[in-house]
Design an enzyme around this catalytic site. Structure first.
Site, PDB file in Angstrom:
ATOM      1  N   HIS A 239      67.487  -0.860 -25.560  1.00  0.00           N
ATOM      2  CA  HIS A 239      66.510  -0.400 -26.552  1.00  0.00           C
ATOM      3  C   HIS A 239      66.960  -0.718 -27.971  1.00  0.00           C
ATOM      4  O   HIS A 239      68.150  -0.827 -28.257  1.00  0.00           O
ATOM      5  CB  HIS A 239      66.232   1.103 -26.432  1.00  0.00           C
TER       6      HIS A 239
ATOM      7  N   HIS B 117      70.054  13.778 -26.607  1.00  0.00           N
ATOM      8  CA  HIS B 117      71.169  13.226 -25.844  1.00  0.00           C
ATOM      9  C   HIS B 117      72.384  14.125 -26.084  1.00  0.00           C
ATOM     10  O   HIS B 117      72.668  14.483 -27.235  1.00  0.00           O
ATOM     11  CB  HIS B 117      71.568  11.842 -26.365  1.00  0.00           C
TER      12      HIS B 117
ATOM     13  N   TYR C 167      62.468   7.938 -25.740  1.00  0.00           N
ATOM     14  CA  TYR C 167      62.454   6.535 -25.324  1.00  0.00           C
ATOM     15  C   TYR C 167      61.040   6.193 -24.851  1.00  0.00           C
ATOM     16  O   TYR C 167      60.450   6.954 -24.074  1.00  0.00           O
ATOM     17  CB  TYR C 167      63.378   6.292 -24.137  1.00  0.00           C
TER      18      TYR C 167
ATOM     19  N   GLU D  39      63.290   3.405 -29.267  1.00  0.00           N
ATOM     20  CA  GLU D  39      63.655   4.809 -29.386  1.00  0.00           C
ATOM     21  C   GLU D  39      63.261   5.313 -30.773  1.00  0.00           C
ATOM     22  O   GLU D  39      63.499   4.630 -31.774  1.00  0.00           O
ATOM     23  CB  GLU D  39      65.170   4.972 -29.204  1.00  0.00           C
TER      24      GLU D  39
ATOM     25  N   HIS E   5      76.537   5.661 -33.774  1.00  0.00           N
ATOM     26  CA  HIS E   5      76.688   4.308 -33.245  1.00  0.00           C
ATOM     27  C   HIS E   5      75.815   3.353 -34.052  1.00  0.00           C
ATOM     28  O   HIS E   5      74.694   3.685 -34.434  1.00  0.00           O
ATOM     29  CB  HIS E   5      76.387   4.193 -31.760  1.00  0.00           C
TER      30      HIS E   5
ATOM     31  N   HIS F 220      70.108   1.466 -34.523  1.00  0.00           N
ATOM     32  CA  HIS F 220      71.130   0.923 -33.618  1.00  0.00           C
ATOM     33  C   HIS F 220      70.444   0.251 -32.438  1.00  0.00           C
ATOM     34  O   HIS F 220      69.229   0.358 -32.269  1.00  0.00           O
ATOM     35  CB  HIS F 220      72.078   2.030 -33.143  1.00  0.00           C
TER      36      HIS F 220
HETATM   37 FE   LIG Z   1      69.702   4.938 -28.869  1.00  0.00          FE
END
Ligand SMILES: [Fe+2]
Length: 311
Positions: free
Chosen positions: A216, A248, A257, A267, A201, A154
């Site tokens: 990112h 997260h 990251y 990432e 996502h 993503h």
């Molecule tokens: Fe991400």
């Protein structure tokens, strides 16, 4: 779920300020496979479990950042339909001819109100993942190198007008809003996480005054242990790390990251949530992005760099 319209993020063209350094980072340290170079000097790479010819394109430029993101759609009829629907919605679209990117068919390109170029395409040569398609291997010994991510997973983009961007992705392209982070005053979305699949996502946007910014590109790792292994490789190669290893709270993803040699954040990520389209979107308040662990669930703090450093 039956997947029809947009299938997945298929490529990102990343600007690097020194092509050799960029290739060393993405190919030799991260472990992507180089699959081609074109007459413009662009370098094409793929991750080890991707089937199509490339997912990352590196272009040398005098500033870092992202040129465009491409999403693969089901077929050419779907591409035509999306092009018509984008125009009906009021957006300008442009056809980029087949062959402009190696091994890739025609692309339909439009600019979002956040200042990002998004492309749709239906055709890219399938080169396989070296595992075969009859009695396939679970993984190919030939393709495990470096951090060895499975795929480009993503992308998080920063820019203005994300409420409008959300409408385009959900109403025209068929994405679902999966999670969101509210603005400090709670009146609007500050970050939106949208999926065209059951991933947490496929693309995300954060509200930011400057248009067209990259936060990112994320690469999927096979396991949490592989995220930590990638961290070892970052340290061995003195790659500057931004945040992590941690989880997260938002999307539940395990993460590190870090920055490529040009300052583009990338990432290494392990997915930990699979929302179906009928699931209610999850909402995070701005305060919880920090002390609620939305960004960093282990440390429960808001890292300033997350909100301020983009390319
Ligand atoms: Fe991400």
């Amino acid at each position: 779920m039956a997947m029809t319209g947009v299938l997945r993020p298929g490529h990102a063209q990343i600007r690097v300020m020194d092509l050799d350094e960029g290739v060393r980072h993405y190919r030799d340290i991260m472990g992507l496979e180089e699959t081609g170079r074109d007459s413009h000097g662009r370098v094409y790479l793929k991750c080890r479990d991707e089937i199509d010819h490339h997912s990352v394109i590196l272009r040398q430029a005098d500033r870092a950042g992202l040129d465009f993101v491409g999403f693969k759609v089901l077929n050419k009829a779907t591409l035509d339909t999306f092009e018509a629907n984008l125009r009906d919605y009021g957006l300008l679209t442009e056809r980029v001819p087949a062959g402009d990117l190696l091994e890739t068919g025609e692309r339909v390109r439009f600019e979002t109100p956040s200042g990002h170029l998004i492309e749709l395409y239906a055709e890219k040569t399938a080169v396989g993942n070296r595992c075969g398609v009859i009695n396939p291997l679970p993984w190919s010994p030939d393709s495990i190198r470096g951090m060895a991510p499975l795929r480009l997973d993503h992308i998080l983009l920063y820019g203005p007008n994300i409420a409008e961007v959300q409408k385009i992705f959900t109403k025209v392209l068929g994405f679902n809003l999966v999670e969101r982070v509210l603005s400090p005053d709670g009146t609007q979305n500050m970050i939106i996480f949208m999926s065209c699949s059951i991933k947490s996502h496929d693309i995300a946007f954060a509200d930011y005054p400057e248009p067209g910014k990259l936060h990112h590109c994320s690469f999927l790792m096979e396991s949490w242990e592989d995220v930590l292994h990638a961290g070892d490789i970052m340290s061995m190669n003195k790659i500057p790390v931004d945040i992590g290893p941690t989880r997260h709270g938002v999307t539940r993803g395990c993460t590190i990251y870090a920055w490529d040699p040009s300052g583009n954040r990338f990432e290494t990520f392990k997915e930990d949530r699979q929302p179906y389209p009928d699931h209610e979107p999850l909402t995070w308040t701005f305060d919880a992005l920090g002390d609620g662990g939305g960004l960093d669930y282990v440390q429960r703090k808001l890292h300033e760099s997350f909100l301020t450093i983009v390319t």
